[in-house]
Each structure stands twice: as structure tokens, then as C-alpha cells.
Write a protein that holds these residues in place. Structure first.
Motif, PDB file in Angstrom:
ATOM      1  N   LEU A  10       0.831  -1.173  -0.142  1.00  0.00           N
ATOM      2  CA  LEU A  10       0.021  -0.230  -0.044  1.00  0.00           C
ATOM      3  C   LEU A  10       0.651   1.105  -0.008  1.00  0.00           C
ATOM      4  CD1 LEU A  10      -2.853  -0.800   2.543  1.00  0.00           C
ATOM      5  CD2 LEU A  10      -2.718  -1.623   0.118  1.00  0.00           C
ATOM      6  N   VAL A  11       2.178   1.209   0.017  1.00  0.00           N
ATOM      7  CA  VAL A  11       3.185   2.374  -0.023  1.00  0.00           C
ATOM      8  C   VAL A  11       2.761   3.182   1.266  1.00  0.00           C
ATOM      9  CG1 VAL A  11       4.267   4.073  -1.530  1.00  0.00           C
ATOM     10  CG2 VAL A  11       3.003   2.020  -2.669  1.00  0.00           C
ATOM     11  N   THR A  12       2.835   2.463   2.475  1.00  0.00           N
ATOM     12  CA  THR A  12       2.182   2.951   3.588  1.00  0.00           C
ATOM     13  C   THR A  12       3.028   4.283   4.052  1.00  0.00           C
ATOM     14  OG1 THR A  12       1.609   0.525   4.390  1.00  0.00           O
ATOM     15  CG2 THR A  12       2.081   2.364   6.204  1.00  0.00           C
ATOM     16  N   VAL A  13       2.394   5.250   4.246  1.00  0.00           N
ATOM     17  CA  VAL A  13       3.057   6.422   5.066  1.00  0.00           C
ATOM     18  C   VAL A  13       2.903   6.554   6.617  1.00  0.00           C
ATOM     19  CG1 VAL A  13       3.480   9.050   4.694  1.00  0.00           C
ATOM     20  CG2 VAL A  13       2.595   7.643   2.860  1.00  0.00           C
ATOM     21  N   GLY A  14       3.840   6.430   7.410  1.00  0.00           N
ATOM     22  CA  GLY A  14       3.794   6.391   8.715  1.00  0.00           C
ATOM     23  C   GLY A  14       3.853   7.646   9.243  1.00  0.00           C
ATOM     24  N   ALA A  15       3.246   7.839  10.489  1.00  0.00           N
ATOM     25  CA  ALA A  15       3.749   9.324  11.161  1.00  0.00           C
ATOM     26  C   ALA A  15       5.262   9.604  11.385  1.00  0.00           C
ATOM     27  CB  ALA A  15       2.696   9.166  12.525  1.00  0.00           C
ATOM     28  N   GLY A  16       5.546  10.987  10.948  1.00  0.00           N
ATOM     29  CA  GLY A  16       6.714  11.361  11.212  1.00  0.00           C
ATOM     30  C   GLY A  16       7.468  10.919   9.783  1.00  0.00           C
ATOM     31  N   ASN A  17       6.870  10.264   8.779  1.00  0.00           N
ATOM     32  CA  ASN A  17       7.480  10.075   7.589  1.00  0.00           C
ATOM     33  C   ASN A  17       6.893  10.891   6.375  1.00  0.00           C
ATOM     34  OD1 ASN A  17       9.346   8.221   8.796  1.00  0.00           O
ATOM     35  ND2 ASN A  17       7.663   6.475   8.738  1.00  0.00           N
ATOM     36  N   THR A  18       7.520  10.890   4.993  1.00  0.00           N
ATOM     37  CA  THR A  18       7.023  11.365   3.980  1.00  0.00           C
ATOM     38  C   THR A  18       6.673  10.508   2.883  1.00  0.00           C
ATOM     39  OG1 THR A  18       8.970  11.654   2.899  1.00  0.00           O
ATOM     40  CG2 THR A  18       8.433  13.324   4.585  1.00  0.00           C
ATOM     41  N   ALA A  19       5.763  10.954   1.850  1.00  0.00           N
ATOM     42  CA  ALA A  19       5.498  10.069   0.734  1.00  0.00           C
ATOM     43  C   ALA A  19       6.669   9.903   0.000  1.00  0.00           C
ATOM     44  CB  ALA A  19       4.639  10.762  -0.074  1.00  0.00           C
ATOM     45  N   SER A  20       7.726  10.735  -0.003  1.00  0.00           N
ATOM     46  CA  SER A  20       9.041  10.458  -0.623  1.00  0.00           C
ATOM     47  C   SER A  20       9.560   8.958  -0.044  1.00  0.00           C
ATOM     48  CB  SER A  20       9.913  11.545  -0.520  1.00  0.00           C
ATOM     49  OG  SER A  20       9.400  12.665  -1.547  1.00  0.00           O
ATOM     50  N   GLY A  21       9.665   9.353   1.220  1.00  0.00           N
ATOM     51  CA  GLY A  21      10.443   7.964   2.038  1.00  0.00           C
ATOM     52  C   GLY A  21       9.591   6.872   1.958  1.00  0.00           C
ATOM     53  N   ALA A  22       8.196   6.889   1.793  1.00  0.00           N
ATOM     54  CA  ALA A  22       7.404   5.824   1.343  1.00  0.00           C
ATOM     55  C   ALA A  22       7.680   5.100   0.024  1.00  0.00           C
ATOM     56  CB  ALA A  22       6.039   6.048   1.614  1.00  0.00           C
ATOM     57  N   VAL A  23       7.964   5.806  -0.971  1.00  0.00           N
ATOM     58  CA  VAL A  23       8.278   5.406  -2.223  1.00  0.00           C
ATOM     59  C   VAL A  23       9.716   4.760  -2.123  1.00  0.00           C
ATOM     60  CG1 VAL A  23       8.764   6.018  -4.691  1.00  0.00           C
ATOM     61  CG2 VAL A  23       6.597   7.050  -3.651  1.00  0.00           C
ATOM     62  N   ARG A  24      10.778   5.421  -1.395  1.00  0.00           N
ATOM     63  CA  ARG A  24      11.862   4.734  -1.538  1.00  0.00           C
ATOM     64  C   ARG A  24      11.778   3.429  -0.828  1.00  0.00           C
ATOM     65  NH1 ARG A  24      13.696  10.193  -0.113  1.00  0.00           N
ATOM     66  NH2 ARG A  24      13.508   9.615   1.867  1.00  0.00           N
ATOM     67  N   ILE A  25      10.929   3.245   0.138  1.00  0.00           N
ATOM     68  CA  ILE A  25      10.439   1.965   0.855  1.00  0.00           C
ATOM     69  C   ILE A  25      10.182   0.849  -0.135  1.00  0.00           C
ATOM     70  CG2 ILE A  25       9.616   0.712   2.650  1.00  0.00           C
ATOM     71  CD1 ILE A  25       9.943   2.991   4.650  1.00  0.00           C
ATOM     72  N   ALA A  26       9.272   1.269  -0.906  1.00  0.00           N
ATOM     73  CA  ALA A  26       8.648   0.665  -1.839  1.00  0.00           C
ATOM     74  C   ALA A  26       9.633  -0.122  -2.909  1.00  0.00           C
ATOM     75  CB  ALA A  26       7.583   1.323  -2.541  1.00  0.00           C
ATOM     76  N   VAL A  27      10.790   1.020  -3.294  1.00  0.00           N
ATOM     77  CA  VAL A  27      11.589   0.365  -4.196  1.00  0.00           C
ATOM     78  C   VAL A  27      12.482  -0.799  -3.395  1.00  0.00           C
ATOM     79  CG1 VAL A  27      13.824   0.933  -5.295  1.00  0.00           C
ATOM     80  CG2 VAL A  27      11.594   2.488  -5.562  1.00  0.00           C
ATOM     81  N   ASP A  28      12.889  -0.371  -2.169  1.00  0.00           N
ATOM     82  CA  ASP A  28      13.578  -1.619  -1.315  1.00  0.00           C
ATOM     83  C   ASP A  28      12.856  -2.743  -1.338  1.00  0.00           C
ATOM     84  OD1 ASP A  28      15.728   0.573  -1.167  1.00  0.00           O
ATOM     85  OD2 ASP A  28      15.182   0.813   0.949  1.00  0.00           O
ATOM     86  N   LEU A  29      11.535  -2.445  -1.040  1.00  0.00           N
ATOM     87  CA  LEU A  29      10.719  -3.884  -0.763  1.00  0.00           C
ATOM     88  C   LEU A  29      10.538  -4.699  -2.170  1.00  0.00           C
ATOM     89  CD1 LEU A  29       8.964  -5.489   0.791  1.00  0.00           C
ATOM     90  CD2 LEU A  29       6.938  -3.862   0.461  1.00  0.00           C
ATOM     91  N   ALA A  30      10.387  -3.778  -3.403  1.00  0.00           N
ATOM     92  CA  ALA A  30      10.187  -4.487  -4.598  1.00  0.00           C
ATOM     93  C   ALA A  30      11.721  -5.438  -4.866  1.00  0.00           C
ATOM     94  CB  ALA A  30       9.970  -3.332  -5.579  1.00  0.00           C
ATOM     95  N   ARG A  31      12.520  -4.640  -4.557  1.00  0.00           N
ATOM     96  CA  ARG A  31      13.788  -5.180  -4.889  1.00  0.00           C
ATOM     97  C   ARG A  31      14.230  -6.390  -3.919  1.00  0.00           C
ATOM     98  NH1 ARG A  31      18.359  -0.795  -5.975  1.00  0.00           N
ATOM     99  NH2 ARG A  31      19.653  -2.592  -6.787  1.00  0.00           N
ATOM    100  N   THR A  32      13.831  -6.381  -2.807  1.00  0.00           N
ATOM    101  CA  THR A  32      14.099  -7.552  -1.888  1.00  0.00           C
ATOM    102  C   THR A  32      13.166  -8.638  -2.094  1.00  0.00           C
ATOM    103  OG1 THR A  32      14.576  -5.975   0.209  1.00  0.00           O
ATOM    104  CG2 THR A  32      13.580  -8.164   0.570  1.00  0.00           C
ATOM    105  N   ALA A  33      11.906  -8.172  -2.620  1.00  0.00           N
ATOM    106  CA  ALA A  33      10.823  -9.323  -3.106  1.00  0.00           C
ATOM    107  C   ALA A  33      11.594 -10.054  -4.284  1.00  0.00           C
ATOM    108  CB  ALA A  33       9.750  -8.952  -3.136  1.00  0.00           C
TER     109      ALA A  33
END
Length: 375
Positions: A39-62
Motif C-alpha cells: 500500500l506504500v504506507t506513510v507512517g507518522a513522522g515520514n513522507t510520501a517520498s520516504g514511502a516510495v523509497r521503501i517501496a523500491v527497497d521492498l520490490a527489490r527485496t521481494a
């Protein structure tokens, strides 16, 4: 990007091309193929840019760990979900991966003109040939007011009778198959099949497979009747999972796409080294759901905020029911829970989602689940 040599990469790509683009292969000791819904989750204290970076890390990890596919879901007007535009996200993820299938889980068809979807996913297919899935839903993915803003009309046209017509139109744009005399016969989705009919044109061997998504029986029956693969939202409609899958299989008619039914289910799951930490993390997603269901959507709260929240009796009942369908705990416990779910439902694939505050916890969870299955 992956660090593989050319020979290893060629072997992976040959293995990928050997499949039918739908059915995955179970890896390690997993009972069925495992995939990821983000869901490209945005947590409190984080940004959408950070969420997209995590999505890239997650896709590459997967991809590295042998998960079969990675999907993102269309949601709107939800501060804690940064996946309002699946096609844009998938283009970004395609540039950072090489093998894993990428797709929408899903694009909400009533929100868009079928021609636009055909163009977007034709473009994605050109970017990542043979790796794109087009999952379609018939819900708006948001509240009624937002849906009206998306469609520029107060007539939302969400009736079940209109979704099949929209699906036919989209499929004909993808295939370039409007009959002569149809008002759209001379209109073409580009990139698409029309390019092969132009002088010197060559037809792409790939077309994104269409999946139908659902949380009730309507899409299950339609997917079965059309011989399409089916994805069920077990993670938020668990009571309907077995009846919907039974209906899909009973309704199934072989097609050019599938000779036999193929159904995946989305399942909430999170693994951590200690059970207490897993519980601490999933409580952040549970509180986010409480707020969403009571008309107060926001960023996914931190573990500290979730621990400090005083749940009302009504909220506690909701949380207990919600967490009852989230497989969480130590890696062994999560493996057992996923094994049991696959056996109970007969699902052909499990698509794991982890809607929690911490991107690090989500990444670690998928690593631990892969470790537990030896993949």
C-alpha cells in the motif's frame, strides 16, 4: 542493479519466460507461490517520498528473495497510503527491478476511461516486457465524495451491470479487437497491437494479463465465467474468502487465458524475531484501520502512539476481529499460519501485505518469511 552476472541473469529471464504470465512456482518449502501487496504506507513522522523509497527497497527485496509478483493498490484521499497512482509507481519500480512481476492490485476501473488504462499499461508493458499484471476492481477505492471528484460527476455509475461492459471495452482496446462498424473501431491504444499493422510494424509478444479483484461473490463469478485469474481480498473480507473461491471455481470456464482456475488471496502478515514486537507493529495498522473506519483517516501511527491509545470497548472489539485475520508472530508462527491458510482455502498463491508504521519492520518481515521457507 541486481549485481548478477550476464549468465545468471539470462537464466532467470529464461525461467521467467517459460511461464504463462499468470501461474507462479512455489519456492523452497512454501506451499504455494508467495507475492507482495504494497500500500506504500506513510507512517507518522515520514513522507510520501520516504514511502516510495521503501517501496523500491521492498520490490527489490521481494525479487531477490524469490517472491513471484509485487502489486500496488489504488486508494484515494487517504493520508497513510501513497499509492493513488499505480501506473506511475509501477513505472518507477520497473526501472529498479529486472525479473519480478509488477502489477496493480488493483486499478479501480470505474474511476478511469478504459482507453486511458489500456494506454498506461501498454506503456508499462513496453517498459518491462512480460512482467506486467493488470488487476482490476469495481469499487472506487475511496469514499463517495472523492469518487465523484475523480469522475467529475455525482452519478458514480457503480452498478454491477456496468463493470462487465467497461471490462469488455478495456479488453478490446488491449487486444485491438473492436469489430468493424463499432464507434471505436478506428481508435487504438498505443503502445498496442495497432503498431504491428503499420508498415514495418512488429507485434509485441506480450500483453498484460487481466485479473479481476474482489471481496464478494460478484467478481468471483465474473472471473470464473470469463476464464480469468481471480484475486480475493482475504485481508479485509476474510469471512467471504472460501465462499468466493468456491464460487469462482464452480463458475470457471476455460479460456484462451487459462485452462484451469487460478486464484490468489491477499493476506495480512507480519513476522518479527519476537512475538511481542510483531504484535507491537501490527497494532499500528489496527489503529489506522479503526480511524479509517470511523471517518478519520490519517498517517499510520507509531508503535508508541498505538500503545498509548485508549481503545473504547467498541474499538477493542473491532481490533480483536481485525487482528484475528492478520498472521503475525515469530517466523515459525507466521509460516504455520500461512500454511494453514493455504490449506484451508486452497488458494493457488498467497499475496502478503503488511500495513504497519515501520518500513524497516515490513522489510524485515518479508526477509524472515523468506528465511522460514528457505527461499
Amino acid at each position: 542493479m541486481s549485481g548478477e552476472d550476464d549468465e545468471t541473469r539470462a537464466g532467470h529471464e529464461a525461467d521467467h519466460d517459460a511461464g504463462d504470465g499468470i501461474r507462479g512456482r512455489a519456492q523452497g518449502s512454501a506451499p504455494v507461490p508467495l507475492s507482495v501487496l504494497d500500500l506504500v504506507t506513510v507512517g507518522a513522522g515520514n513522507t510520501a517520498s520516504g514511502a516510495v523509497r521503501i517501496a523500491v527497497d521492498l520490490a527489490r527485496t521481494a525479487e531477490r528473495r524469490g517472491f513471484h509478483r509485487y502489486w500496488v493498490a489504488e486508494h484515494h484521499s487517504m493520508p497513510g497510503v501513497a499509492s493513488s497512482s499505480p501506473a506511475v509507481l509501477l513505472a518507477h519500480l520497473a526501472a529498479h527491478t529486472r525479473r519480478i512481476r509488477l502489477g496493480s492490485g488493483g486499478v479501480m476501473l470505474p474511476n478511469h476511461a478504459p482507453l486511458v488504462i489500456a494506454e498506461q499499461f501498454g506503456t508499462l508493458e513496453a517498459m518491462a516486457p512480460g512482467r506486467i499484471d493488470l488487476g482490476l476492481g469495481r469499487a472506487p477505492g475511496t469514499d463517495g465524495a472523492t469518487a465523484a471528484a475523480l469522475r467529475r460527476t455525482e452519478q458514480l455509475h457503480e452498478g454491477a451491470d456496468e463493470f462487465p461492459q467497461q471490462l469488455v471495452e478495456l479488453t478490446r482496446f488491449l487486444d485491438g479487437s473492436f469489430p468493424d462498424g463499432h464507434p471505436y473501431a478506428r481508435i487504438h491504444a498505443v503502445p498496442g497491437p495497432v503498431q504491428a499493422t503499420s508498415p514495418g510494424g512488429v507485434q509485441s509478444p506480450h500483453r498484460p494479463p487481466v485479473w479481476l479483484l474482489g471481496s464478494s461473490g460478484f467478481s468471483a463469478r465474473l472471473a470464473g465465467t470469463l476464464g480469468l485469474p481471480f484475486a480475493f481480498a482475504h485481508h479485509f473480507s476474510a469471512a467471504n474468502t472460501v465462499p468466493a473461491l468456491d464460487l469462482y471455481r464452480a463458475s470457471f470456464r476455460p479460456s484462451e487465458v487459462l485452462a484451469e482456475p487460478y486464484a490468489l488471496i491477499g493476506v495480512g502478515a507480519l513476522a518479527a524475531e519476537e512475538e511481542r514486537e510483531a504484535r507491537r507493529q501490527v497494532m499500528t495498522g489496527a489503529l489506522a484501520m479503526v480511524r479509517l473506519r470511523t471517518g478519520r483517516p490519517g498517517l499510520v501511527p507509531s508503535p508508541e502512539e498505538a500503545e498509548a491509545h485508549r481503545f473504547s470497548e467498541l474499538e477493542r472489539g473491532f481490533v480483536d476481529g481485525w487482528l484475528g485475520n492478520v498472521v503475525h508472530g515469530t517466523p515459525d508462527a507466521v509460516r504455520q499460519g500461512l500454511d494453514d491458510l493455504a490449506k484451508r482455502t486452497g488458494a493457488d498463491e498467497l499475496m502478503i501485505t503488511a500495513n504497519v508504521h515501520s518500513g524497516a519492520a515490513r522489510l524485515r518481515s518479508y526477509e524472515l518469511i523468506a528465511d522460514a521457507y528457505g527461499i
